[in-house]
Scaffold this motif. Structure first.
Motif, short mmCIF file in Angstrom:
data_model
loop_
_atom_site.label_atom_id
_atom_site.label_comp_id
_atom_site.label_asym_id
_atom_site.label_seq_id
_atom_site.Cartn_x
_atom_site.Cartn_y
_atom_site.Cartn_z
N SER A 263 0.79 -1.36 0.01
CA SER A 263 -0.01 -0.02 0.13
C SER A 263 0.69 1.39 -0.02
CB SER A 263 -0.96 -0.16 1.37
OG SER A 263 -0.11 -0.12 2.36
N THR A 265 0.22 6.03 0.31
CA THR A 265 -0.85 6.93 0.28
C THR A 265 -1.56 7.31 -0.99
OG1 THR A 265 0.70 8.69 0.10
CG2 THR A 265 0.51 7.82 2.41
N LEU A 311 -4.77 5.29 2.56
CA LEU A 311 -3.86 4.39 2.11
C LEU A 311 -4.72 3.66 0.70
CD1 LEU A 311 -2.33 2.59 5.21
CD2 LEU A 311 -1.29 4.50 3.77
N SER A 313 -4.29 0.23 -1.45
CA SER A 313 -3.47 -0.99 -2.04
C SER A 313 -3.41 -1.16 -3.56
CB SER A 313 -4.53 -2.26 -1.43
OG SER A 313 -3.90 -3.39 -2.00
#
Length: 404
Positions: A263, A265, A311, A313
């Motif tokens: 992940s 930001t 976050l 992924s």
């Protein structure tokens, strides 16, 4: 030479090196100067011995060892042995790596305990910074003694990597790497020692006595506001980071949270992905709206909602809203504008224009500002009308959450 060893308050042993005998005499018969010997003299003798490891006493004089005597020692003791061949830490089996970390953590704790005993009298320096030094001292003298050196700077205290390893060990995890640091805490990634498939993001929050605490059902006393907010949110919303466990120690609070795989930001993702398709942009928009709606329905204003606190992924494109350190309970609104400590770029204008603000219109503004960034990465004007209605300067003119 006569050496006195005091083994109790009532008797002392006297070793006479010239006659090679030991006598016992009552403590009351010893001279007052002998009684006054403190433990510091013991450490001075030890230090002197360490400085001269190849010297011995004979008839009150110092005699150097002969060359033949020196050759009897192992080469390693004389410091002449060649250094061992370099070995990569990665070449060591994983089980041995964990054992070495455990041993290192143990000796680090011993060293810290001994240092606290002999330097700061067992006081907790991490929570109580030492007073500012007095600059009106004698010439050439430092106004701040080594044992008075504060561990917390005027900004904020961040634990070292070794201290983070200790914290991970206490939680049943092995430290992997630092993820980030904020004003009041550090977050690092860790792997569970018993189950290596389990990973977590562990957040260490240092408290200074000025934090907010809230009542939580099932807890005997108020807990840190950030912990209380995450407990109130629960684990039902997939777009909000989950709190697995938490604990309190003598420094502050430790939060054990989920960590998404691979992940980054949302800000970093948008800056480096080039452009995104309309489906991805719409997916991000619905996930953010779902997270904010969940927070609002549970009486929580995030207080620092921006792209760095989300976050994403890489594999699944799932979003997770993180960092509830600035969160406020909605039952306390209207909020004082001075209580807002979020990102200035996504700060609603009423924070600067008015003395108070409300959660929902502030949420709408923050969401619209984030949607605008996503829309620019998608290179579309599809959301312009909604975004313009949500970014009205007057909070009363904005859309509501259920209208977005």
């Amino acid at each position: 030479m006569t050496v006195v060893f005091s083994s109790s308050p009532f008797s002392s042993f006297v070793l006479d090196s010239s006659r090679h005998r030991v006598t016992v005499s009552p403590a009351g018969s010893m001279e007052r100067s002998t009684k006054a010997k403190s433990g510091s003299s013991f450490f001075e003798r030890v230090l002197k011995g360490l400085k001269s490891p190849f010297r011995r006493r004979r008839d009150e004089e110092v005699v150097e060892f002969s060359q033949s005597e020196m050759e009897d020692f192992e080469p390693g003791l004389l410091g002449a042995s060649p250094p061992p061949p370099e070995a990569s830490f990665e070449d060591v089996p994983e089980e041995k790596q964990r054992k070495r970390k455990t041993v290192r953590s143990f000796f680090h704790k011993c060293n810290k305990t001994i240092r606290n005993l002999f330097l700061c009298g067992g006081q907790d320096r991490s929570r109580h910074p030492s007073p500012e030094p007095d600059h009106k001292d004698h010439e050439g003298e430092s106004s701040l003694l080594p044992q008075e050196e504060p561990l917390i700077s005027s900004d904020h205290y961040h634990p070292s990597d070794l201290e983070l390893e200790d914290l991970a060990f206490e939680c049943g995890y092995d430290y992997e790497r630092l993820l980030g640091e904020g004003c009041y805490g550090s977050v690092f990634k860790a792997i569970h020692r018993a189950d290596r498939s389990k990973k977590a993001a562990i957040k260490c929050i240092t408290t200074y006595g000025v934090e907010s605490y809230l009542e939580v059902d099932g807890e005997p006393r108020p807990v840190l506001a950030e912990v209380a907010m995450m407990l109130r949110l629960g684990t039902s919303c997939s777009s909000i980071i989950k709190l697995h466990d938490w604990m309190e120690n003598d420094v502050g609070f430790i939060l054990i949270m989920e960590v998404p795989d691979q992940s980054m930001t949302l800000q970093h993702y948008l800056d480096n992905c080039g452009s995104i398709d309309g489906g991805t942009a719409s997916r991000f928009r619905h996930q953010l709206l779902d997270a904010v709606t969940h927070c609002f329905s549970h009486g929580i204003f995030h207080g620092d909602l921006h792209l760095e606190n989300v976050l994403v992924s890489e594999s699944s494109l799932d979003l997770k809203v993180i960092d509830f350190g600035c969160a406020l309970a909605i039952e306390d609104e209207p909020f004082e504008s001075s209580d807002y400590h979020g990102n200035e770029i996504f700060c609603p204008p009423e924070i600067d224009d008015q003395p108070t603000f409300f959660a929902e219109p502030a949420y709408v503004w923050c969401l619209a500002a984030m949607f605008e960034k996503i829309m620019k990465a998608c290179e579309t004007n599809e959301w312009c009308y909604i975004i313009r209605l949500c970014l009205a300067r007057d909070p009363a003119d904005r859309l509501r959450l259920d209208q977005m």
